[in-house]
Write an enzyme that holds these catalytic residues in place. Sequence first.
Site, PDB file in Angstrom:
ATOM      1  N   GLN A  63      -4.027  -6.652  -7.712  1.00 34.79           N
ATOM      2  CA  GLN A  63      -4.440  -7.435  -6.546  1.00 34.79           C
ATOM      3  C   GLN A  63      -5.729  -6.865  -5.970  1.00 34.79           C
ATOM      4  O   GLN A  63      -5.862  -5.651  -5.794  1.00 34.79           O
ATOM      5  CB  GLN A  63      -3.383  -7.447  -5.433  1.00 34.79           C
ATOM      6  N   ASN A 122       7.355 -16.205  -0.011  1.00 38.92           N
ATOM      7  CA  ASN A 122       7.512 -14.799   0.347  1.00 38.92           C
ATOM      8  C   ASN A 122       7.996 -14.709   1.796  1.00 38.92           C
ATOM      9  O   ASN A 122       7.509 -15.440   2.655  1.00 38.92           O
ATOM     10  CB  ASN A 122       6.159 -14.093   0.174  1.00 38.92           C
ATOM     11  N   CYS A 171      -3.128  -9.870   4.351  1.00 38.71           N
ATOM     12  CA  CYS A 171      -2.930  -8.608   5.062  1.00 38.71           C
ATOM     13  C   CYS A 171      -3.135  -8.800   6.565  1.00 38.71           C
ATOM     14  O   CYS A 171      -4.174  -9.301   7.005  1.00 38.71           O
ATOM     15  CB  CYS A 171      -3.902  -7.556   4.542  1.00 38.71           C
ATOM     16  N   ALA A 195       0.827  -1.197   0.000  1.00 39.78           N
ATOM     17  CA  ALA A 195       0.000   0.000   0.000  1.00 39.78           C
ATOM     18  C   ALA A 195       0.864   1.251   0.000  1.00 39.78           C
ATOM     19  O   ALA A 195       1.812   1.375   0.778  1.00 39.78           O
ATOM     20  CB  ALA A 195      -0.920  -0.001   1.215  1.00 39.78           C
TER      21      ALA A 195
END
Length: 383
Positions: free
Chosen positions: A79, A212, A110, A27
Site C-alpha cells: 500500500q 471494512n 488514513c 502501521a
Amino acid sequence: MSTTFTVPALRIGPIALDAPVVLAPMAGITNTAFRRLCREYGAGLYVSEMITTRALVERNATTMRLITHHESETPRSIQLYGVDPATTEAAVRLLVDEDRADHIDLNFGCPVPKVTRKGGGAALPWKLGLFRDIVTRAARAAGDVPLTVKMRKGIDTDHLTYLDAGRIAEDAGVAAVALHARTAAEFYSGTADWPAIAALKEAVTSVPVLGNGDIWSGEDAVRMMAETGCDGVVVGRGCLGRPWLFGDLAAAFGAPGIRPDATLGFVAGAFRRHAELLAEFFEDEDRGCRDIRKHVAWYFKGYPVGGETRAQLATASRLAEIDDLLATLDLDAPYPGAAAEGQRGRAGTPKRPALPDGWLTSRELGADAAREVAEAEVDNSGG
C-alpha cells in the site's frame, strides 16, 4: 462458529483469491512477520504497512526494507500513501519495473491528524481533481499490476466523498475499491456504517467493492457481505492478537482455513510464533522481542494471564525468556468466550479532523492548498 457463506471467487485484476478477505494495512503491525503468520492460518490478500511514495522514490533504507516480501508471500501486496500525482506515479512505476509487487493499493483512508493536516489520507478525496489525477496516473503506471483504492466515507458527515471517489476510481481503471465505513472525524469510534458500503456497491458496478469496519469474526464478515452485497471484506483491528481470525474467515467462506479451539496453549503458541517471525524479520532477537510487546494485551485479552506475567512478557528481550514465561501458564485453559471477543485496538473518540486552512471551501485545489500538499510530500521517513 459454524456459519458458512458461499460467495463467488473474488478477483482483483488477474489475482484470484481463495477467500474474499484482505488484511488491512496497519502501521507497525502488518510487516512481513505478521503477514506470514496470518497466512499460515487462512487465505486472502495480505497488504503491507503504508509506504510513503516520496520515501520509496528516494529509496529510503527503512522503506526499501518494508517493501521486501518473504519468499513465501504470494501475491505480494503493497500500500502506498502519496499526495502528489507525479511522485505517486513514479513510486508505482518503480514497484512495477523492479517486480516488487503483484498488487498495489493507494491509501485515501488514513484519519491520523499528521496526515490529514497536510491534505493527505481521508482528507484528499475532497479535492476531486487532485484525487482523479493521482489515481489515473497511478493506474496507468501500474499497467498489468492491479491497482486498488482504500478510502473512508469522507471527512465528516457534512463532507462525504466516497461515492464521487468510487466513481472516479472506477473510471480511472482501478481493479477494486475498498471502503472503511466511517468518516475521518469518527476515527475508529462508534459503529461502522455498513449501509454506506451497500450504497457504494450500487454506485460502482464494474469492479469489486470491498467493505471494512467492525469485522471481529467470520460471522461478521458473512453478515456484512449478505447485508451490503459487497464482494469481499477488509479486516484490520479484528485480527490484532488473533492472526487465526483469517482461518475463521476462510472457513466461513468455504475455503481451507483453521478454525481453532483457542485454548490458552493455542494462543501462547501463536504469540511465540509471532515473536520468532519478528526476530527473523528484524534480524535481531532483541528487537523482535521488543516489537512483540505491543501485542501482549491483544493476544491474552480475556485469558487467565496475570498482570505480573503480562508485564514480564512485555519486558522480555530473548525468545528463551518468553518460552519460560509461557510455560508457567495454564495452557489447558479453555477459550474464554465473550471476554476475548469484541473490539480490539484503540477506537478513539469523534473529533474535528485536522485539515489545511481553507481546505473545505472548495473541492478544487487552489494555490494555498497546493502548497500544503507539497509540504506533505517532503516526508521521507519511510512507511
